[in-house]
Design a protein around this motif. Structure first.
Motif, PDB file in Angstrom:
ATOM      1  N   MET A 133      28.442  12.947 -48.660  1.00 39.36           N
ATOM      2  CA  MET A 133      27.926  11.649 -49.071  1.00 39.36           C
ATOM      3  C   MET A 133      26.450  11.571 -48.699  1.00 39.36           C
ATOM      4  SD  MET A 133      30.878   8.941 -47.864  1.00 39.36           S
ATOM      5  CE  MET A 133      30.535   9.203 -46.107  1.00 39.36           C
ATOM      6  N   PHE A 134      25.722  10.656 -49.326  1.00 36.86           N
ATOM      7  CA  PHE A 134      24.336  10.404 -48.938  1.00 36.86           C
ATOM      8  C   PHE A 134      24.007   8.942 -49.222  1.00 36.86           C
ATOM      9  CE2 PHE A 134      23.589  10.526 -53.408  1.00 36.86           C
ATOM     10  CZ  PHE A 134      22.424   9.804 -53.621  1.00 36.86           C
ATOM     11  N   ALA A 135      22.992   8.435 -48.539  1.00 33.22           N
ATOM     12  CA  ALA A 135      22.519   7.070 -48.772  1.00 33.22           C
ATOM     13  C   ALA A 135      21.009   7.029 -48.616  1.00 33.22           C
ATOM     14  CB  ALA A 135      23.172   6.100 -47.799  1.00 33.22           C
ATOM     15  N   ARG A 136      20.348   6.366 -49.542  1.00 35.99           N
ATOM     16  CA  ARG A 136      18.913   6.132 -49.448  1.00 35.99           C
ATOM     17  C   ARG A 136      18.613   4.670 -49.130  1.00 35.99           C
ATOM     18  NH1 ARG A 136      17.835   9.889 -54.747  1.00 35.99           N
ATOM     19  NH2 ARG A 136      17.714  11.893 -53.642  1.00 35.99           N
ATOM     20  N   VAL A 137      19.609   3.812 -49.248  1.00 35.62           N
ATOM     21  CA  VAL A 137      19.518   2.430 -48.783  1.00 35.62           C
ATOM     22  C   VAL A 137      20.782   2.139 -47.972  1.00 35.62           C
ATOM     23  CG1 VAL A 137      18.116   1.703 -50.752  1.00 35.62           C
ATOM     24  CG2 VAL A 137      20.595   1.437 -50.851  1.00 35.62           C
ATOM     25  N   SER A 138      20.712   1.145 -47.121  1.00 35.29           N
ATOM     26  CA  SER A 138      21.808   0.844 -46.203  1.00 35.29           C
ATOM     27  C   SER A 138      23.126   0.630 -46.939  1.00 35.29           C
ATOM     28  CB  SER A 138      21.461  -0.403 -45.392  1.00 35.29           C
ATOM     29  OG  SER A 138      22.493  -0.726 -44.489  1.00 35.29           O
ATOM     30  N   ASP A 139      24.180   1.270 -46.450  1.00 44.25           N
ATOM     31  CA  ASP A 139      25.563   1.117 -46.925  1.00 44.25           C
ATOM     32  C   ASP A 139      25.828   1.722 -48.303  1.00 44.25           C
ATOM     33  OD1 ASP A 139      26.693  -0.034 -44.709  1.00 44.25           O
ATOM     34  OD2 ASP A 139      26.704  -2.082 -45.477  1.00 44.25           O
ATOM     35  N   ALA A 140      24.841   2.358 -48.931  1.00 42.12           N
ATOM     36  CA  ALA A 140      25.051   2.847 -50.303  1.00 42.12           C
ATOM     37  C   ALA A 140      26.138   3.917 -50.372  1.00 42.12           C
ATOM     38  CB  ALA A 140      23.746   3.376 -50.887  1.00 42.12           C
ATOM     39  N   SER A 141      26.177   4.821 -49.383  1.00 39.44           N
ATOM     40  CA  SER A 141      27.225   5.850 -49.408  1.00 39.44           C
ATOM     41  C   SER A 141      28.598   5.228 -49.188  1.00 39.44           C
ATOM     42  CB  SER A 141      26.948   6.913 -48.341  1.00 39.44           C
ATOM     43  OG  SER A 141      26.915   6.345 -47.040  1.00 39.44           O
ATOM     44  N   LYS A 142      28.664   4.187 -48.346  1.00 40.58           N
ATOM     45  CA  LYS A 142      29.940   3.527 -48.093  1.00 40.58           C
ATOM     46  C   LYS A 142      30.414   2.748 -49.319  1.00 40.58           C
ATOM     47  CE  LYS A 142      29.216   3.094 -43.108  1.00 40.58           C
ATOM     48  NZ  LYS A 142      29.059   2.152 -41.977  1.00 40.58           N
ATOM     49  N   VAL A 143      29.478   2.182 -50.075  1.00 43.90           N
ATOM     50  CA  VAL A 143      29.846   1.509 -51.326  1.00 43.90           C
ATOM     51  C   VAL A 143      30.445   2.518 -52.299  1.00 43.90           C
ATOM     52  CG1 VAL A 143      28.947   0.338 -53.380  1.00 43.90           C
ATOM     53  CG2 VAL A 143      28.181  -0.377 -51.105  1.00 43.90           C
ATOM     54  N   ALA A 144      29.788   3.674 -52.434  1.00 37.38           N
ATOM     55  CA  ALA A 144      30.314   4.715 -53.316  1.00 37.38           C
ATOM     56  C   ALA A 144      31.707   5.140 -52.874  1.00 37.38           C
ATOM     57  CB  ALA A 144      29.364   5.918 -53.328  1.00 37.38           C
ATOM     58  N   LEU A 145      31.882   5.324 -51.569  1.00 36.55           N
ATOM     59  CA  LEU A 145      33.182   5.731 -51.055  1.00 36.55           C
ATOM     60  C   LEU A 145      34.229   4.649 -51.279  1.00 36.55           C
ATOM     61  CD1 LEU A 145      34.869   7.831 -49.536  1.00 36.55           C
ATOM     62  CD2 LEU A 145      34.132   6.753 -47.390  1.00 36.55           C
ATOM     63  N   ALA A 146      33.871   3.380 -51.087  1.00 40.79           N
ATOM     64  CA  ALA A 146      34.822   2.293 -51.277  1.00 40.79           C
ATOM     65  C   ALA A 146      35.324   2.249 -52.721  1.00 40.79           C
ATOM     66  CB  ALA A 146      34.187   0.956 -50.902  1.00 40.79           C
ATOM     67  N   TYR A 147      34.418   2.410 -53.670  1.00 45.97           N
ATOM     68  CA  TYR A 147      34.822   2.449 -55.080  1.00 45.97           C
ATOM     69  C   TYR A 147      35.702   3.661 -55.356  1.00 45.97           C
ATOM     70  CZ  TYR A 147      32.116  -1.396 -57.145  1.00 45.97           C
ATOM     71  OH  TYR A 147      31.647  -2.631 -57.506  1.00 45.97           O
ATOM     72  N   LEU A 148      35.315   4.790 -54.789  1.00 48.08           N
ATOM     73  CA  LEU A 148      36.083   6.005 -55.003  1.00 48.08           C
ATOM     74  C   LEU A 148      37.489   5.889 -54.422  1.00 48.08           C
ATOM     75  CD1 LEU A 148      36.162   8.949 -55.981  1.00 48.08           C
ATOM     76  CD2 LEU A 148      35.166   9.619 -53.773  1.00 48.08           C
ATOM     77  N   VAL A 149      37.589   5.406 -53.195  1.00 50.07           N
ATOM     78  CA  VAL A 149      38.907   5.258 -52.558  1.00 50.07           C
ATOM     79  C   VAL A 149      39.782   4.302 -53.357  1.00 50.07           C
ATOM     80  CG1 VAL A 149      40.106   4.381 -50.518  1.00 50.07           C
ATOM     81  CG2 VAL A 149      38.109   5.853 -50.241  1.00 50.07           C
ATOM     82  N   HIS A 150      39.211   3.191 -53.784  1.00 43.95           N
ATOM     83  CA  HIS A 150      39.988   2.213 -54.557  1.00 43.95           C
ATOM     84  C   HIS A 150      40.483   2.829 -55.866  1.00 43.95           C
ATOM     85  CE1 HIS A 150      41.386  -1.669 -55.904  1.00 43.95           C
ATOM     86  NE2 HIS A 150      40.594  -1.629 -56.964  1.00 43.95           N
ATOM     87  N   PHE A 151      39.606   3.547 -56.558  1.00 44.53           N
ATOM     88  CA  PHE A 151      39.981   4.205 -57.814  1.00 44.53           C
ATOM     89  C   PHE A 151      41.097   5.211 -57.588  1.00 44.53           C
ATOM     90  CE2 PHE A 151      39.549   7.997 -60.458  1.00 44.53           C
ATOM     91  CZ  PHE A 151      39.641   7.463 -61.735  1.00 44.53           C
TER      92      PHE A 151
END
Length: 242
Positions: free
Chosen positions: A167-185
Protein backbone atom coordinates in the motif's frame (compact mmCIF):
# COMPACT_ATOMS: atom_id res chain seq x y z
CA UNK A 1 20.16 -25.56 2.89
CA UNK A 2 17.34 -24.33 0.68
CA UNK A 3 16.92 -25.62 -2.90
CA UNK A 4 17.78 -23.57 -5.98
CA UNK A 5 14.96 -23.43 -8.54
CA UNK A 6 15.71 -23.82 -12.22
CA UNK A 7 13.35 -22.78 -15.00
CA UNK A 8 11.28 -25.96 -14.69
CA UNK A 9 11.94 -26.86 -11.05
CA UNK A 10 8.71 -27.16 -9.03
CA UNK A 11 8.43 -25.61 -5.60
CA UNK A 12 9.26 -27.86 -2.66
CA UNK A 13 6.55 -28.57 -0.11
CA UNK A 14 6.10 -25.66 2.29
CA UNK A 15 6.84 -27.99 5.20
CA UNK A 16 10.49 -27.79 4.07
CA UNK A 17 10.73 -24.05 4.82
CA UNK A 18 13.40 -23.05 7.31
CA UNK A 19 12.40 -22.75 10.94
CA UNK A 20 15.54 -21.00 12.22
CA UNK A 21 17.88 -18.26 10.95
CA UNK A 22 15.40 -17.17 8.21
CA UNK A 23 12.09 -18.69 9.34
CA UNK A 24 9.78 -19.35 6.41
CA UNK A 25 12.45 -19.23 3.68
CA UNK A 26 11.68 -22.06 1.27
CA UNK A 27 13.69 -21.71 -1.94
CA UNK A 28 15.72 -19.38 -4.14
CA UNK A 29 15.99 -18.77 -7.87
CA UNK A 30 13.44 -19.42 -10.57
CA UNK A 31 11.75 -16.44 -12.21
CA UNK A 32 8.93 -13.97 -11.69
CA UNK A 33 6.79 -14.94 -14.65
CA UNK A 34 3.01 -14.84 -14.14
CA UNK A 35 2.96 -18.63 -14.36
CA UNK A 36 5.57 -19.03 -11.61
CA UNK A 37 3.84 -16.44 -9.42
CA UNK A 38 0.48 -18.17 -9.78
CA UNK A 39 2.04 -21.51 -8.92
CA UNK A 40 3.55 -19.92 -5.81
CA UNK A 41 0.40 -18.22 -4.54
CA UNK A 42 -1.69 -21.33 -5.07
CA UNK A 43 0.68 -23.11 -2.68
CA UNK A 44 0.88 -20.39 -0.04
CA UNK A 45 4.30 -19.17 -1.21
CA UNK A 46 5.34 -15.59 -1.97
CA UNK A 47 8.51 -13.85 -3.25
CA UNK A 48 10.36 -11.35 -1.07
CA UNK A 49 13.97 -10.26 -1.51
CA UNK A 50 16.16 -7.17 -1.51
CA UNK A 51 18.10 -5.63 -4.36
CA UNK A 52 21.21 -7.66 -5.10
CA UNK A 53 19.75 -10.89 -3.72
CA UNK A 54 18.45 -13.79 -5.80
CA UNK A 55 14.70 -14.31 -5.89
CA UNK A 56 13.74 -15.69 -2.49
CA UNK A 57 10.52 -17.63 -1.91
CA UNK A 58 8.80 -17.78 1.50
CA UNK A 59 6.02 -19.57 3.34
CA UNK A 60 5.87 -18.14 6.84
CA UNK A 61 4.51 -19.89 9.92
CA UNK A 62 2.55 -18.36 11.51
CA UNK A 63 0.93 -16.44 8.67
CA UNK A 64 -0.43 -12.92 9.09
CA UNK A 65 -3.97 -12.65 7.72
CA UNK A 66 -6.84 -10.20 7.81
CA UNK A 67 -10.30 -11.72 8.07
CA UNK A 68 -12.57 -9.40 6.12
CA UNK A 69 -15.11 -9.32 8.96
CA UNK A 70 -12.40 -8.25 11.43
CA UNK A 71 -11.15 -5.15 9.59
CA UNK A 72 -10.93 -2.26 12.07
CA UNK A 73 -12.27 1.14 11.10
CA UNK A 74 -11.00 3.90 13.37
CA UNK A 75 -13.18 6.93 14.04
CA UNK A 76 -10.86 9.09 11.96
CA UNK A 77 -10.99 6.66 9.03
CA UNK A 78 -14.79 6.56 9.18
CA UNK A 79 -14.80 10.36 8.96
CA UNK A 80 -12.44 10.28 5.96
CA UNK A 81 -14.51 7.61 4.21
CA UNK A 82 -17.63 9.73 4.57
CA UNK A 83 -15.79 12.74 3.14
CA UNK A 84 -14.48 10.74 0.17
CA UNK A 85 -17.86 9.20 -0.64
CA UNK A 86 -19.67 12.55 -0.39
CA UNK A 87 -17.10 14.13 -2.70
CA UNK A 88 -17.39 11.25 -5.20
CA UNK A 89 -21.14 11.92 -5.39
CA UNK A 90 -20.91 15.73 -5.57
CA UNK A 91 -17.84 17.71 -6.62
CA UNK A 92 -15.87 14.65 -7.79
CA UNK A 93 -12.57 15.84 -6.28
CA UNK A 94 -12.15 12.49 -4.55
CA UNK A 95 -12.60 9.27 -6.50
CA UNK A 96 -11.99 5.62 -5.64
CA UNK A 97 -11.27 3.37 -8.60
CA UNK A 98 -10.16 -0.20 -9.16
CA UNK A 99 -7.62 -1.15 -11.82
CA UNK A 100 -7.53 2.19 -13.64
CA UNK A 101 -3.70 2.36 -13.40
CA UNK A 102 -2.32 -0.80 -11.83
CA UNK A 103 1.28 -0.17 -12.81
CA UNK A 104 1.26 3.35 -11.39
CA UNK A 105 0.07 1.96 -8.06
CA UNK A 106 2.94 -0.53 -8.06
CA UNK A 107 5.47 2.18 -8.87
CA UNK A 108 4.09 4.40 -6.13
CA UNK A 109 4.42 1.52 -3.67
CA UNK A 110 8.04 1.10 -4.81
CA UNK A 111 8.94 4.78 -4.36
CA UNK A 112 11.04 5.99 -1.43
CA UNK A 113 9.03 6.56 1.76
CA UNK A 114 9.26 9.54 4.08
CA UNK A 115 10.60 7.26 6.80
CA UNK A 116 13.07 5.31 4.70
CA UNK A 117 14.20 4.06 1.28
CA UNK A 118 12.02 2.50 -1.38
CA UNK A 119 10.56 -0.95 -1.01
CA UNK A 120 11.81 -4.21 -2.44
CA UNK A 121 9.52 -3.79 -5.49
CA UNK A 122 11.96 -3.99 -8.39
CA UNK A 123 11.42 -3.67 -12.15
CA UNK A 124 11.31 -7.48 -12.35
CA UNK A 125 8.60 -7.55 -9.68
CA UNK A 126 6.64 -4.86 -11.54
CA UNK A 127 6.85 -6.82 -14.80
CA UNK A 128 5.73 -10.03 -13.12
CA UNK A 129 2.71 -8.53 -11.37
CA UNK A 130 1.62 -6.36 -14.30
CA UNK A 131 1.66 -9.64 -16.23
CA UNK A 132 -0.66 -11.12 -13.60
CA UNK A 133 -2.84 -8.02 -13.87
CA UNK A 134 -3.11 -8.46 -17.65
CA UNK A 135 -4.33 -12.02 -17.02
CA UNK A 136 -6.93 -10.81 -14.48
CA UNK A 137 -5.17 -12.16 -11.38
CA UNK A 138 -3.81 -8.92 -9.86
CA UNK A 139 -5.81 -5.82 -8.97
CA UNK A 140 -5.38 -2.35 -7.54
CA UNK A 141 -7.59 -0.14 -5.37
CA UNK A 142 -6.84 3.53 -5.99
CA UNK A 143 -7.67 6.85 -4.35
CA UNK A 144 -7.58 9.89 -6.63
CA UNK A 145 -7.72 13.55 -5.59
CA UNK A 146 -8.18 16.24 -8.23
CA UNK A 147 -7.11 13.78 -10.90
CA UNK A 148 -3.93 12.65 -9.14
CA UNK A 149 -3.25 9.26 -7.59
CA UNK A 150 -2.76 9.87 -3.86
CA UNK A 151 -3.12 6.40 -2.35
CA UNK A 152 -3.64 2.78 -3.22
CA UNK A 153 -3.12 -0.89 -2.59
CA UNK A 154 -2.59 -3.89 -4.83
CA UNK A 155 -2.58 -7.65 -4.58
CA UNK A 156 -3.28 -11.00 -6.19
CA UNK A 157 -6.72 -12.56 -6.49
CA UNK A 158 -7.28 -16.27 -7.12
CA UNK A 159 -10.81 -17.64 -6.71
CA UNK A 160 -12.06 -16.23 -3.41
CA UNK A 161 -8.59 -15.70 -1.99
CA UNK A 162 -6.86 -12.33 -1.99
CA UNK A 163 -3.17 -11.80 -1.26
CA UNK A 164 -2.33 -8.25 -0.21
CA UNK A 165 1.04 -7.04 -1.47
CA UNK A 166 1.63 -3.37 -0.70
CA UNK A 167 0.00 0.00 0.00
CA UNK A 168 1.05 3.64 -0.29
CA UNK A 169 -0.32 7.05 0.68
CA UNK A 170 0.60 10.55 -0.45
CA UNK A 171 -2.09 12.19 1.70
CA UNK A 172 -3.27 11.18 5.16
CA UNK A 173 -5.38 7.99 5.33
CA UNK A 174 -5.38 7.48 1.54
CA UNK A 175 -3.96 3.94 1.73
CA UNK A 176 -6.47 3.05 4.45
CA UNK A 177 -9.33 4.37 2.31
CA UNK A 178 -8.17 2.18 -0.57
CA UNK A 179 -7.93 -0.80 1.77
CA UNK A 180 -11.37 -0.13 3.28
CA UNK A 181 -12.97 -0.13 -0.17
CA UNK A 182 -11.04 -3.23 -1.15
CA UNK A 183 -11.96 -5.15 2.01
CA UNK A 184 -15.62 -4.22 1.65
CA UNK A 185 -15.66 -5.29 -2.02
CA UNK A 186 -13.95 -8.59 -1.27
CA UNK A 187 -16.31 -9.32 1.61
CA UNK A 188 -19.29 -8.74 -0.68
CA UNK A 189 -17.80 -11.27 -3.11
CA UNK A 190 -17.32 -14.04 -0.57
CA UNK A 191 -13.66 -13.46 0.32
CA UNK A 192 -13.21 -14.24 3.99
CA UNK A 193 -9.45 -13.90 4.34
CA UNK A 194 -6.74 -11.60 2.98
CA UNK A 195 -3.18 -12.88 3.15
CA UNK A 196 -0.88 -10.27 4.69
CA UNK A 197 2.17 -12.58 4.68
CA UNK A 198 4.25 -11.13 7.52
CA UNK A 199 3.38 -9.71 10.91
CA UNK A 200 3.65 -5.95 11.48
CA UNK A 201 2.22 -3.59 14.05
CA UNK A 202 0.52 -1.53 11.34
CA UNK A 203 -1.34 -4.56 10.00
CA UNK A 204 -2.30 -5.59 13.53
CA UNK A 205 -3.80 -2.14 14.10
CA UNK A 206 -6.10 -2.77 11.13
CA UNK A 207 -7.31 -6.09 12.53
CA UNK A 208 -4.87 -8.56 11.03
CA UNK A 209 -3.59 -11.41 13.18
CA UNK A 210 -1.28 -14.40 12.83
CA UNK A 211 -2.65 -17.90 12.31
CA UNK A 212 -0.91 -21.25 11.92
CA UNK A 213 0.32 -21.97 8.41
CA UNK A 214 -1.64 -25.24 8.42
CA UNK A 215 -4.89 -23.34 9.04
CA UNK A 216 -3.98 -20.82 6.34
CA UNK A 217 -3.29 -23.55 3.80
CA UNK A 218 -6.51 -25.36 4.65
CA UNK A 219 -8.50 -22.18 3.95
CA UNK A 220 -6.41 -21.42 0.87
CA UNK A 221 -7.15 -24.78 -0.74
CA UNK A 222 -10.90 -24.18 -0.51
CA UNK A 223 -10.81 -20.52 -1.47
CA UNK A 224 -8.75 -20.81 -4.67
CA UNK A 225 -11.12 -23.49 -5.97
CA UNK A 226 -14.01 -20.98 -6.05
CA UNK A 227 -14.95 -19.04 -9.22
CA UNK A 228 -12.85 -16.00 -10.01
CA UNK A 229 -14.20 -12.52 -9.16
CA UNK A 230 -14.69 -10.70 -12.44
CA UNK A 231 -16.62 -7.46 -11.89
CA UNK A 232 -14.02 -5.28 -10.16
CA UNK A 233 -15.96 -2.11 -9.39
CA UNK A 234 -15.57 -0.27 -6.06
CA UNK A 235 -18.51 -0.27 -3.65
CA UNK A 236 -18.50 2.33 -0.85
CA UNK A 237 -18.18 0.81 2.61
CA UNK A 238 -21.44 0.99 4.52
CA UNK A 239 -20.01 3.46 7.03
CA UNK A 240 -19.36 5.95 4.27
CA UNK A 241 -23.01 6.60 3.60
CA UNK A 242 -24.52 9.92 4.51
Amino acid sequence: MIPWLGAQTPFPDVSEALTTEAPGLLAAGGDLSPERLLAAYQRGIFPWFSEGQPILWWSTDPRMVLHTDEFKLSASLVKTLKKVEKSARTDGRWQVRFDSDFEQVMRACASPRRDGPGTWISEDIIRGYTGLHALGFAHSAEVWLDGELVGGAYGVSIGQMFYGESMFARVSDASKVALAYLVHFLKLHGVKMIDCQQETGHLASLGARPIARSAFLEHLKRAIARPRIRDWQPVPPVVAGG
